[in-house]
Design an enzyme around this catalytic site. Structure first.
Site, PDB file in Angstrom:
ATOM      1  N   GLN A 127      52.758  53.722  59.250  1.00  9.93           N
ATOM      2  CA  GLN A 127      51.980  52.525  58.907  1.00  9.93           C
ATOM      3  C   GLN A 127      53.016  51.491  58.488  1.00  9.93           C
ATOM      4  OE1 GLN A 127      48.904  51.043  58.990  1.00  9.93           O
ATOM      5  NE2 GLN A 127      50.041  49.363  58.058  1.00  9.93           N
ATOM      6  N   CYS A 128      53.349  50.587  59.401  1.00  9.70           N
ATOM      7  CA  CYS A 128      54.501  49.700  59.165  1.00  9.70           C
ATOM      8  C   CYS A 128      54.154  48.355  58.536  1.00  9.70           C
ATOM      9  CB  CYS A 128      55.265  49.485  60.464  1.00  9.70           C
ATOM     10  SG  CYS A 128      56.120  50.979  60.998  1.00  9.70           S
ATOM     11  N   GLN A 129      52.962  47.837  58.753  1.00  2.00           N
ATOM     12  CA  GLN A 129      52.630  46.554  58.136  1.00  2.00           C
ATOM     13  C   GLN A 129      52.573  46.730  56.616  1.00  2.00           C
ATOM     14  OE1 GLN A 129      48.805  44.776  59.121  1.00  2.00           O
ATOM     15  NE2 GLN A 129      49.596  42.724  58.902  1.00  2.00           N
ATOM     16  N   GLY A 260      41.626  50.360  59.084  1.00  2.00           N
ATOM     17  CA  GLY A 260      42.120  50.337  60.445  1.00  2.00           C
ATOM     18  C   GLY A 260      43.413  49.574  60.488  1.00  2.00           C
ATOM     19  N   MET A 261      44.208  49.838  61.505  1.00  3.98           N
ATOM     20  CA  MET A 261      45.447  49.101  61.716  1.00  3.98           C
ATOM     21  C   MET A 261      45.559  48.805  63.199  1.00  3.98           C
ATOM     22  SD  MET A 261      48.165  47.699  60.529  1.00  3.98           S
ATOM     23  CE  MET A 261      49.185  46.750  61.654  1.00  3.98           C
ATOM     24  N   GLU A 262      45.770  47.519  63.495  1.00  2.00           N
ATOM     25  CA  GLU A 262      45.686  47.008  64.863  1.00  2.00           C
ATOM     26  C   GLU A 262      46.916  47.308  65.710  1.00  2.00           C
ATOM     27  OE1 GLU A 262      46.011  45.328  62.005  1.00  2.00           O
ATOM     28  OE2 GLU A 262      47.095  43.450  62.238  1.00  2.00           O
ATOM     29  N   ASN A 263      47.468  48.509  65.635  1.00  2.00           N
ATOM     30  CA  ASN A 263      48.653  48.799  66.433  1.00  2.00           C
ATOM     31  C   ASN A 263      48.349  48.547  67.904  1.00  2.00           C
ATOM     32  OD1 ASN A 263      50.225  49.555  64.175  1.00  2.00           O
ATOM     33  ND2 ASN A 263      49.104  51.484  64.101  1.00  2.00           N
ATOM     34  N   HIS A 286      36.997  44.450  64.412  1.00  2.00           N
ATOM     35  CA  HIS A 286      38.073  43.751  63.703  1.00  2.00           C
ATOM     36  C   HIS A 286      39.450  44.080  64.310  1.00  2.00           C
ATOM     37  CE1 HIS A 286      40.009  42.055  60.023  1.00  2.00           C
ATOM     38  NE2 HIS A 286      40.932  42.961  60.313  1.00  2.00           N
ATOM     39  N   GLU A 287      39.746  45.356  64.422  1.00  2.00           N
ATOM     40  CA  GLU A 287      41.079  45.729  64.938  1.00  2.00           C
ATOM     41  C   GLU A 287      41.248  45.284  66.388  1.00  2.00           C
ATOM     42  OE1 GLU A 287      42.806  46.315  62.558  1.00  2.00           O
ATOM     43  OE2 GLU A 287      41.345  47.088  61.119  1.00  2.00           O
ATOM     44  N   HIS A 290      42.182  41.691  66.612  1.00  2.00           N
ATOM     45  CA  HIS A 290      43.604  41.466  66.336  1.00  2.00           C
ATOM     46  C   HIS A 290      44.454  41.507  67.614  1.00  2.00           C
ATOM     47  CE1 HIS A 290      44.212  41.120  62.043  1.00  2.00           C
ATOM     48  NE2 HIS A 290      43.634  42.271  61.747  1.00  2.00           N
ATOM     49  N   GLU A 309      44.471  37.549  59.392  1.00  2.00           N
ATOM     50  CA  GLU A 309      43.249  38.201  58.897  1.00  2.00           C
ATOM     51  C   GLU A 309      42.038  37.272  58.837  1.00  2.00           C
ATOM     52  OE1 GLU A 309      43.096  41.264  58.938  1.00  2.00           O
ATOM     53  OE2 GLU A 309      45.200  41.847  58.891  1.00  2.00           O
ATOM     54  N   ASP A 366      52.604  44.061  49.621  1.00  3.41           N
ATOM     55  CA  ASP A 366      51.561  45.027  49.240  1.00  3.41           C
ATOM     56  C   ASP A 366      50.896  44.638  47.921  1.00  3.41           C
ATOM     57  OD1 ASP A 366      51.928  46.591  51.496  1.00  3.41           O
ATOM     58  OD2 ASP A 366      53.387  47.913  50.523  1.00  3.41           O
ATOM     59  N   TYR A 374      41.439  37.259  53.980  1.00  4.45           N
ATOM     60  CA  TYR A 374      40.397  37.653  54.926  1.00  4.45           C
ATOM     61  C   TYR A 374      39.182  36.733  54.801  1.00  4.45           C
ATOM     62  CZ  TYR A 374      42.700  42.248  55.566  1.00  4.45           C
ATOM     63  OH  TYR A 374      43.587  43.251  55.863  1.00  4.45           O
ATOM     64  N   MET A 544      42.785  52.876  50.584  1.00  2.00           N
ATOM     65  CA  MET A 544      42.957  52.178  49.308  1.00  2.00           C
ATOM     66  C   MET A 544      41.742  51.346  48.926  1.00  2.00           C
ATOM     67  SD  MET A 544      46.942  51.157  49.188  1.00  2.00           S
ATOM     68  CE  MET A 544      47.086  50.459  50.817  1.00  2.00           C
TER      69      MET A 544
HETATM   70  N1  BES Z   1      46.093  44.711  59.463  1.00  2.21           N
HETATM   71  C1  BES Z   1      45.103  45.184  58.572  1.00  2.21           C
HETATM   72  C2  BES Z   1      45.573  46.314  57.695  1.00  2.21           C
HETATM   73  C3  BES Z   1      46.796  45.986  56.870  1.00  2.21           C
HETATM   74  C4  BES Z   1      46.937  44.773  56.244  1.00  2.21           C
HETATM   75  C5  BES Z   1      47.785  46.925  56.718  1.00  2.21           C
HETATM   76  C6  BES Z   1      48.071  44.495  55.498  1.00  2.21           C
HETATM   77  C7  BES Z   1      48.915  46.648  55.974  1.00  2.21           C
HETATM   78  C8  BES Z   1      49.068  45.428  55.357  1.00  2.21           C
HETATM   79  C9  BES Z   1      43.852  45.616  59.307  1.00  2.21           C
HETATM   80  O1  BES Z   1      43.545  44.847  60.422  1.00  2.21           O
HETATM   81  C10 BES Z   1      42.683  45.436  58.382  1.00  2.21           C
HETATM   82  O2  BES Z   1      42.447  44.337  57.984  1.00  2.21           O
HETATM   83  N2  BES Z   1      41.980  46.505  58.068  1.00  2.21           N
HETATM   84  C11 BES Z   1      40.790  46.455  57.248  1.00  2.21           C
HETATM   85  C12 BES Z   1      39.577  46.528  58.145  1.00  2.21           C
HETATM   86  C13 BES Z   1      38.466  45.612  57.825  1.00  2.21           C
HETATM   87  C14 BES Z   1      38.764  44.232  57.397  1.00  2.21           C
HETATM   88  C15 BES Z   1      37.377  45.666  58.869  1.00  2.21           C
HETATM   89  C16 BES Z   1      40.819  47.638  56.295  1.00  2.21           C
HETATM   90  O3  BES Z   1      41.748  48.450  56.395  1.00  2.21           O
HETATM   91  O4  BES Z   1      39.965  47.744  55.448  1.00  2.21           O
HETATM   92 ZN    ZN Z   2      42.877  42.913  59.901  1.00  3.42          ZN
END
Ligand code: BES
Ligand code: ZN
Length: 592
Positions: A127-129, A260-263, A286-287, A290, A309, A366, A374, A544
């Site tokens: 999980q790199c972001q 989710g993560m939009e890899n 959502h993903e 992205h 976001e 973080d 968002y 989280m």
């Molecule tokens: N890119 C994000 C997750 C993320 C953000 C990882 C910042 C690391 C650092 C992903 O697209 C996201 O927003 N996920 C949300 C989903 C939701 C908004 C539908 C999540 O994980 O809750």
């Molecule tokens: Zn997102």
């Protein structure tokens, strides 16, 4: 020489890495990923190159001509990690680094077999972001420096490797090992580098879409996400053609720290979205969105995170409206509004983090993370959309995607593009207030829905309403229940909690949004019959978004704190590094 990203040693005056060639080996016994990472330059280069690293041990560096490259690792900086400075001679086409990750790499989680669904084989995921790619490989870890790559990943036989890239086949390697090959032809920011290794099975959902999961989960996953192809079609109507060839998804073990993560080409998903009734598939919308807003056009740095976001939440709700109608979308906006208000409240002593354009020098992305980029970001996009008119705005979004394809943009570049498309529009919506002032502007768009109002009214008066009215509640849709739970008074007695649980069967819910909203409400009120379910959740789930508020809610009473401390002591070793850190930070705020 200029550093252009507060979270990276990337220097835009130095040679630019155009692509990576990776030969990696996953060592599950030692919990290290290691091998060779080759940085291939734009054109033959010379001089100094600064790379980001965190916890990496670098053994050797050589040029394509076989010349050793002197390198120097700088001191450990708490957020940035260590700068790796390479110096190479003229005419260097590429540099190959031999290196290894640390078992504690924040960008990786190594799971024991017990932490998987199948319980037979171990699992690894990345999980790199935002800035954890540097704990996985040495790189220019800034979204400004985009790269394509080719990778070979050597794993134990019986495990499957997948990446946010195109698969190029697999073959036996040395005894008991197998090598999987990948190619990512489109240039991506380093934060979209992604790898997972586990006991995995794939199921096709359409000609260009497949879901991957552990064998025990694959059937449920294929059912839950059966509607993905129609979402892709919706998103294409909104943004233009899907540019990444395939859209696959991977359902991870429950410790995955995000929803989710939009890899690219392979969205990573928490298994908590498998509600059994498709009620949480907006995470997929959502993903998927992205793929355009974030992956095709990326935020240049974490200071412009709202561009990723905010736009994506806006897109997600446009997709929702197209698929499920105006009212479903209005409820989603309503749920988001409440989450936004809570976040603004939580950040009231750090108002600067509630701007859209943030200053993050010296701040870990973080720690700056919240729903503000968002939900505030999405409302800013709606403000622009309403001022421009929906049709004109849709044309604008397509032209924005076209103009900045495979580029990383700042808020300033975005604003310049809006201004050239709609002269005067930014001033009309008071963009400076949105971008550079904390909180939500007075003029923020409102989302009206009769059902939203009705549910809000019911929630506010529910405690004193006759229980005979509760019968109707059993038929509510998941989003209606969520609105209701959010709008209930925060203080409930044990009779209220028991009545609520009976009316909505909350403790047994498979929808984690509802389940956690309930467990937080119950725990904050010291309602002990809910503790066992809360304990089970915290033992199993690492997302989280659920773990942090639940520890927070348990912190409100002595019995809750006792439970939280006991669970944390037991669960922390198996948490993802990010989850452990987030939960630990919440508990550090508990009264003694
Ligand atoms: N890119 C994000 C997750 C993320 C953000 C990882 C910042 C690391 C650092 C992903 O697209 C996201 O927003 N996920 C949300 C989903 C939701 C908004 C539908 C999540 O994980 O809750
Ligand atoms: Zn997102």
């Amino acid at each position: 020489m200029a550093r252009v990203d507060p979270h990276s040693y990337f220097d835009d005056a130095q040679p630019r890495t155009r692509s990576w060639r990776l030969r990696l080996r996953a060592d599950f016994e030692r919990r290290v990923l290691g091998g060779e990472a080759t940085m291939v330059f734009d054109s033959p280069a010379k001089g100094t190159l600064d790379l980001d690293t965190k916890g990496l041990s670098v053994e050797r560096a050589v040029t394509d001509a076989g010349a050793p490259v002197p390198f120097e690792l700088g001191p450990e900086e708490p957020i940035l990690g260590r700068r790796l400075r390479l110096s190479f001679p003229p005419g260097t086409k590429s540099v190959t680094l031999t290196y290894e990750t640390s078992p504690a790499a924040a960008g990786l989680q190594w799971l024991s077999p017990e932490q998987t669904e199948g319980k037979r084989l171990p699992f690894l995921f990345s999980q790199c972001q935002a800035i954890h790619a540097r704990s996985v490989l040495p790189c220019q870890d800034s979204a400004i420096a985009r790269v394509s790559y080719a990778a070979e990943v050597n794993v134990p036989e019986g495990l499957t490797a997948v990446m946010g890239a195109g698969p190029e086949g697999d073959a036996p390697a040395e005894a008991g090992r197998r090598t999987f090959k990948f190619r990512m032809p489109q240039p991506i920011p380093s934060y979209l580098f992604a790898l997972a290794v586990g006991e995995l099975e794939g199921r096709d959902l359409s000609h260009r879409c497949r879901v991957w999961a552990e064998p025990a989960t694959i059937a449920a996953a294929a059912w839950e996400f059966a509607g993905t192809e129609s979402m892709i079609a919706r998103a294409e109507a909104l943004f233009g053609p899907y540019d990444w060839d395939r859209y696959d998804m991977l359902v991870l073990p429950p410790s995955f720290p995000y929803g989710g993560m939009e890899n690219p080409r392979m969205t990573f998903l928490t298994p908590t979205v498998l509600a059994g009734d498709r009620s949480l598939v907006d995470v997929v919308a959502h993903e998927l969105a992205h793929s355009w807003t974030g992956n095709l056009v990326s935020n240049a740095t974490a200071e412009h995170f709202w561009l990723n976001e905010g736009f994506t939440v806006w897109a997600e709700r446009r997709i929702l409206k197209a698929l499920h109608g105006e009212e479903a979308a209005a409820l989603a906006w309503g749920i988001g509004q409440r989450e936004l208000e809570e976040a603004l409240e939580r950040f009231h002593d750090k108002p600067e983090l509630t701007r859209l354009r943030t200053r993050l020098e010296g701040i870990d992305p973080d720690d700056a993370f919240s729903v503000v980029p968002y939900e505030k970001g999405a409302r800013f996009v709606v403000a622009l959309e309403r001022a421009a008119g929906e049709e004109a705005f849709d044309r604008f979004v397509k032209s924005y995607m076209k103009a900045f394809r495979f580029q990383s943009v700042t808020t300033e570049r975005f604003c310049a593009f809006v201004e050239s498309s709609f002269p005067g529009l930014l001033a009309q919506v008071d963009a400076p207030a949105w971008l550079d002032q904390p909180g939500l502007p007075e003029s923020a768009p409102r989302f009206v829905s009769a059902r939203l109002e009705e549910l809000t009214g019911l929630a506010r008066s529910w405690r004193t309403a006759p229980a005979t009215g509760d019968a109707a509640m059993a038929k509510w849709r998941p989003d209606e229940i969520l609105v209701f739970l959010q709008q209930l008074p925060r203080e409930l007695g044990p009779e209220d909690c028991a009545r609520l649980d009976a009316a909505l069967s909350l403790t047994g819910r498979g929808n984690y949004e509802i389940l956690t909203a309930w467990l937080c409400l119950a725990s904050a009120n010291g309602y002990e019959p809910a503790y066992e379910r809360a304990r089970l959740l915290l033992m199993r789930v690492g997302r989280m978004k659920y773990v942090r508020p639940l520890y927070q809610a348990l912190g409100k009473t002595p019995s809750g704190r006792a439970l939280a401390r006991q669970v944390f002591a037991e669960a922390a070793p198996s948490y993802h590094a990010l989850t452990r850190r987030a939960a630990g930070a919440v508990m550090a705020q508990y009264p003694a």
